[in-house]
Design an enzyme around this catalytic site. Structure first.
Site, PDB file in Angstrom:
ATOM      1  N   GLY A  31      -4.550  -7.313   8.492  1.00  0.00           N
ATOM      2  CA  GLY A  31      -5.581  -7.273   7.423  1.00  0.00           C
ATOM      3  C   GLY A  31      -5.191  -6.128   6.288  1.00  0.00           C
ATOM      4  O   GLY A  31      -6.275  -5.436   5.336  1.00  0.00           O
ATOM      5  N   ARG A  71     -17.176   4.653  -3.828  1.00  0.00           N
ATOM      6  CA  ARG A  71     -16.539   3.949  -3.178  1.00  0.00           C
ATOM      7  C   ARG A  71     -16.933   4.855  -1.868  1.00  0.00           C
ATOM      8  O   ARG A  71     -17.664   4.025  -0.418  1.00  0.00           O
ATOM      9  CB  ARG A  71     -14.548   4.456  -2.561  1.00  0.00           C
ATOM     10  CG  ARG A  71     -13.753   3.894  -3.574  1.00  0.00           C
ATOM     11  CD  ARG A  71     -13.347   2.365  -3.359  1.00  0.00           C
ATOM     12  NE  ARG A  71     -14.463   1.734  -4.077  1.00  0.00           N
ATOM     13  CZ  ARG A  71     -15.075   1.339  -5.286  1.00  0.00           C
ATOM     14  NH1 ARG A  71     -14.369   1.910  -5.921  1.00  0.00           N
ATOM     15  NH2 ARG A  71     -15.935   0.806  -5.342  1.00  0.00           N
ATOM     16  N   ASN A 112      -6.362   2.569   5.900  1.00  0.00           N
ATOM     17  CA  ASN A 112      -7.524   2.576   5.043  1.00  0.00           C
ATOM     18  C   ASN A 112      -8.423   3.471   4.630  1.00  0.00           C
ATOM     19  O   ASN A 112      -7.616   4.937   6.043  1.00  0.00           O
ATOM     20  CB  ASN A 112      -8.866   1.366   6.124  1.00  0.00           C
ATOM     21  CG  ASN A 112      -7.938   0.371   6.048  1.00  0.00           C
ATOM     22  OD1 ASN A 112      -7.440  -0.162   5.232  1.00  0.00           O
ATOM     23  ND2 ASN A 112      -8.976  -0.209   7.135  1.00  0.00           N
ATOM     24  N   VAL A 113      -9.164   4.236   4.465  1.00  0.00           N
ATOM     25  CA  VAL A 113      -9.679   5.618   3.620  1.00  0.00           C
ATOM     26  C   VAL A 113     -11.235   5.765   4.915  1.00  0.00           C
ATOM     27  O   VAL A 113     -11.475   6.882   4.472  1.00  0.00           O
ATOM     28  CB  VAL A 113      -9.815   6.238   2.315  1.00  0.00           C
ATOM     29  CG1 VAL A 113      -7.953   6.302   2.066  1.00  0.00           C
ATOM     30  CG2 VAL A 113     -10.410   5.401   2.037  1.00  0.00           C
ATOM     31  N   HIS A 126      -3.802   6.900   4.995  1.00  0.00           N
ATOM     32  CA  HIS A 126      -3.643   7.059   2.722  1.00  0.00           C
ATOM     33  C   HIS A 126      -4.718   8.246   2.720  1.00  0.00           C
ATOM     34  O   HIS A 126      -5.212   7.840   1.667  1.00  0.00           O
ATOM     35  CB  HIS A 126      -4.328   5.744   2.104  1.00  0.00           C
ATOM     36  CG  HIS A 126      -2.329   4.807   2.154  1.00  0.00           C
ATOM     37  ND1 HIS A 126      -2.280   3.392   2.026  1.00  0.00           N
ATOM     38  CD2 HIS A 126      -1.261   4.974   2.792  1.00  0.00           C
ATOM     39  CE1 HIS A 126      -1.226   3.088   2.010  1.00  0.00           C
ATOM     40  NE2 HIS A 126      -0.515   4.276   2.286  1.00  0.00           N
TER      41      HIS A 126
HETATM   42  P1  OAD Z   1      -4.732  -5.742   0.228  1.00  0.00           P
HETATM   43  O1  OAD Z   1      -6.001  -5.448  -0.363  1.00  0.00           O
HETATM   44  O2  OAD Z   1      -3.644  -5.384  -0.385  1.00  0.00           O
HETATM   45  O3  OAD Z   1      -4.568  -6.734   1.760  1.00  0.00           O
HETATM   46  C1  OAD Z   1      -5.650  -7.216   2.361  1.00  0.00           C
HETATM   47  C2  OAD Z   1      -5.515  -8.361   3.412  1.00  0.00           C
HETATM   48  O4  OAD Z   1      -7.146  -8.272   4.250  1.00  0.00           O
HETATM   49  C3  OAD Z   1      -5.651  -9.548   2.565  1.00  0.00           C
HETATM   50  O5  OAD Z   1      -3.512  -9.951   3.181  1.00  0.00           O
HETATM   51  C4  OAD Z   1      -6.675 -10.364   2.665  1.00  0.00           C
HETATM   52  O6  OAD Z   1      -6.039 -11.450   3.645  1.00  0.00           O
HETATM   53  C5  OAD Z   1      -7.056  -9.384   4.255  1.00  0.00           C
HETATM   54  N1  OAD Z   1      -8.027 -10.308   4.626  1.00  0.00           N
HETATM   55  C6  OAD Z   1      -9.378  -9.906   3.777  1.00  0.00           C
HETATM   56  N2  OAD Z   1     -10.142 -10.535   4.373  1.00  0.00           N
HETATM   57  C7  OAD Z   1     -10.081 -10.222   6.569  1.00  0.00           C
HETATM   58  C8  OAD Z   1     -11.009  -9.741   7.004  1.00  0.00           C
HETATM   59  N3  OAD Z   1     -12.109 -10.775   7.222  1.00  0.00           N
HETATM   60  N4  OAD Z   1      -9.915  -9.850   8.257  1.00  0.00           N
HETATM   61  C9  OAD Z   1      -8.994  -9.940   8.133  1.00  0.00           C
HETATM   62  N5  OAD Z   1      -8.050  -9.848   7.626  1.00  0.00           N
HETATM   63  C10 OAD Z   1      -8.126  -9.916   6.015  1.00  0.00           C
HETATM   64  O7  OAD Z   1      -4.941  -4.447   1.521  1.00  0.00           O
HETATM   65  P2  OAD Z   1      -4.120  -3.099   1.971  1.00  0.00           P
HETATM   66  O8  OAD Z   1      -3.146  -3.569   2.903  1.00  0.00           O
HETATM   67  O9  OAD Z   1      -4.752  -2.872   2.889  1.00  0.00           O
HETATM   68  O10 OAD Z   1      -3.650   2.544  -1.079  1.00  0.00           O
HETATM   69  O11 OAD Z   1      -3.501  -2.669   0.377  1.00  0.00           O
HETATM   70  C11 OAD Z   1      -2.612  -0.957   1.403  1.00  0.00           C
HETATM   71  C12 OAD Z   1      -3.219  -0.156   0.152  1.00  0.00           C
HETATM   72  O12 OAD Z   1      -3.033  -0.673  -1.133  1.00  0.00           O
HETATM   73  C13 OAD Z   1      -4.380   0.626   0.742  1.00  0.00           C
HETATM   74  O13 OAD Z   1      -4.144   1.617   1.840  1.00  0.00           O
HETATM   75  C14 OAD Z   1      -4.773   0.863  -0.835  1.00  0.00           C
HETATM   76  C15 OAD Z   1      -4.076  -0.055  -1.898  1.00  0.00           C
HETATM   77  O14 OAD Z   1      -3.896   0.518  -3.021  1.00  0.00           O
HETATM   78  C16 OAD Z   1      -4.434   3.513  -1.601  1.00  0.00           C
HETATM   79  O15 OAD Z   1      -5.462   4.329  -2.337  1.00  0.00           O
HETATM   80  C17 OAD Z   1      -3.580   4.215  -1.041  1.00  0.00           C
END
Ligand code: OAD
Length: 232
Positions: free
Chosen positions: A170, A56, A87-88, A104
């Protein structure tokens, strides 16, 4: 100036080439989260965990901030912007945002396994088994793993309590306690949610901007410009 609190997730970095987690082709489709991002995984197979985060980190070093990150910096001219990110990556920092809270953890940092206050910048992409803190203990990625507490959640909740405007970009709002932060915004706070896909949320008062982050932040800028009458 009004307080504009922005909760970001993996989607804001998608246009920089960083994979999201839960979409098709996302990281949690490729890897079992419990095998690479949990204390149990670290116990059972630290090599694999190190490799996952080294990979990563390598990708992050090649990535650049995008229009979405940069648009949030622009908003600092008109609002007191505070970013709370799941985000990390360090793309908000590299874009130039001033106030960033990492819920996170941070990919470019390592911390001691014996003293969580000992946190170090990682030079380059690689953290290895055998790399130790000043007390001689193994270093681990400075990431909040599944099943671990989120040390900065109270700080983030206090920030959200002071929000005049909330922006969500996002994130699938699947992971708690981060997803619950919206509930801390004062009743009636306008919430703008930028995501190209549908995101389920029970909150009222949400204006959906169904766009990718780059375009979406630009649209948000225009909406706020109209509403708060500022000139760019
Ligand atoms: P997700 O992968 O769950 O969600 C990503 C979101 O981004 C989705 O709703 C997509 O529709 C949206 N998306 C995709 N492309 C995009 C773009 N170009 N512009 C805007 N949005 C877009 O990711 P997170 O919600 O961030 O934790 O996940 C939360 C946590 O789960 C993360 O911090 C991580 C993960 O497990 C750890 O690793 C501790």
């Amino acid at each position: 100036m009004e307080n504009l609190v922005v909760l970001t997730g993996a989607g804001i970095s998608a246009e920089s080439g960083i994979k999201t987690f839960r979409e098709m082709g996302g990281l949690w489709e490729e890897y079992d989260v419990m095998e690479v991002a949990s204390p149990q995984a670290w116990e059972k197979n630290p090599e694999l965990v190190m490799r996952f985060y080294n990979e990563r980190r390598k990708k992050l070093l090649e990535a650049l901030p995008n229009e979405g990150h940069r648009g949030l910096v622009e908003l600092e001219k008109y609002f007191n912007v505070q970013i709370v990110t799941q985000n990390v990556d360090d793309l908000h920092e590299r874009a130039g945002s001033k106030n960033i809270l990492h819920l996170h953890g941070e990919l470019k940092k390592a911390r001691s396994t014996s003293d969580s206050n000992l946190i170090y910048e990682i030079d380059g992409w690689e953290l290895k088994l055998g790399d130790t803190c000043e007390k001689g203990s193994q270093l681990r990625p400075h990431i909040v793993w599944f099943g671990e507490t989120v040390p900065k959640i109270s700080e983030a909740a206090i920030i959200c309590e002071k929000a005049d405007i909330m922006v969500v970009i996002g994130t699938s709002l699947n992971v708690y306690p981060a997803a619950g932060l919206l509930d801390y915004a004062p009743h009636g706070t306008p919430i703008y949610l930028i995501d190209p896909n549908d995101v389920g949320t029970k909150n009222n008062n949400i204006t959906f901007i169904k766009e990718k982050a780059g375009t979406g932040v630009q649209q948000l800028f225009n909406i706020l410009k109209e509403k708060y009458s500022f000139n760019d």
